[in-house]
Design a protein around this motif. Structure first.
Motif: not given
Ligand SMILES: [Zn+2]
Length: 249
Positions: A56-62, A64-65, A67-71, A80-83
């Motif tokens: 899932e793409l969620h700007g804030n979580a991506i 800030a790194g 949950r899933f994005w921590r690693s 990833l956000l820019q592309q």
């Protein structure tokens, strides 16, 4: 039919934040599949070890790194956000238009800022549909699709009023009668709207222009007037919305 997927950024009850943002991406129905595929390819390119459609793409979580994005390394998350946002100007660009309503909460009080943003995004989507009709002679209807988790009660009430008294938002004859509420986890296009909202949040709330500047041309505009971007402010501002209003009224 043109479908406007809408999502929001900003916390309505947080006095530490000045703005709420409602953003949308209008997609022509035949392009939906291609846009989803383009977004999945961006995810696959940046996260080759994951099953792209499941991410899932969620700007804030991506950003800030969380949950899933921590690693995931910071540089990878940023690209990833820019592309993902760059899909707006990719192969499907002719079938896509961005919309962004940026509202200084204090300036519309006692009106609900979500209601204020909703009114503007409806009328601006309607301007887009009318222009398409004039250009092509082909009558296309518009449908609004919201994330069911965001500001659900306010938006549900607005959706009901919208159905019973659409004239409150001007002449909205081009819009289908009922906005739809969907689960954003299942809808890449709502996630793209979320990324636009987040890019605007970074620009207006954090003065970080890095995400929004590359895609500013993708907001709905005609003859230099940026109809697709609205900034409710009482401060001097040189953003695309305010500059366009200053020169074109
Ligand atoms: Zn502005």
């Amino acid at each position: 039919m043109h479908i406007l997927y809408v999502d929001m950024s900003g916390n309505i009850g947080n006095p530490g934040e000045r703005h709420i943002i409602m953003a949308g991406v209008a997609v022509y129905e035949t392009a939906i599949f291609h846009v989803i595929e383009e977004l999945n390819r961006v995810v696959a390119r940046n996260l080759p070890d994951h099953d792209a459609p499941e991410v899932e793409l969620h700007g804030n979580a991506i950003h800030a790194g969380r949950r899933f994005w921590r690693s995931i390394p910071r540089d990878r998350r940023k690209s990833l956000l820019q592309q993902s946002l760059a899909v707006l100007k990719g192969p499907s660009r002719r079938s896509l238009r961005a919309f962004g309503m940026v509202v200084d909460k204090a300036l519309v009080s006692p009106e609900d800022p979500v209601e204020h943003a909703f009114e503007h995004i409806c009328s601006r989507f309607n301007i887009f549909l009318k222009r398409r009709y004039q250009a092509t002679g082909e009558k296309q209807r518009g449908l609004l699709v919201f994330d069911e988790d965001k500001y659900e009660s306010t938006l549900q009430t607005l959706a009901r009023d919208f159905r019973t008294d659409g004239t409150r938002w001007g002449n909205l004859r081009n819009l289908a009668e009922v906005p739809l509420f969907v689960d954003s986890r299942a809808t890449r296009l709502i996630q793209l709207a979320d990324l636009i909202a987040y890019a605007l949040f970074r620009r207006y709330e954090r003065n970080d222009l890095s995400l929004i500047t590359p895609v500013i041309e993708c907001f709905d505009q005609q003859g230099g007037v940026v109809h697709g971007l609205y900034h409710k402010t009482d401060a001097p501002c040189d953003c695309a919305a305010c500059a366009s209003r200053k020169y074109f009224g």
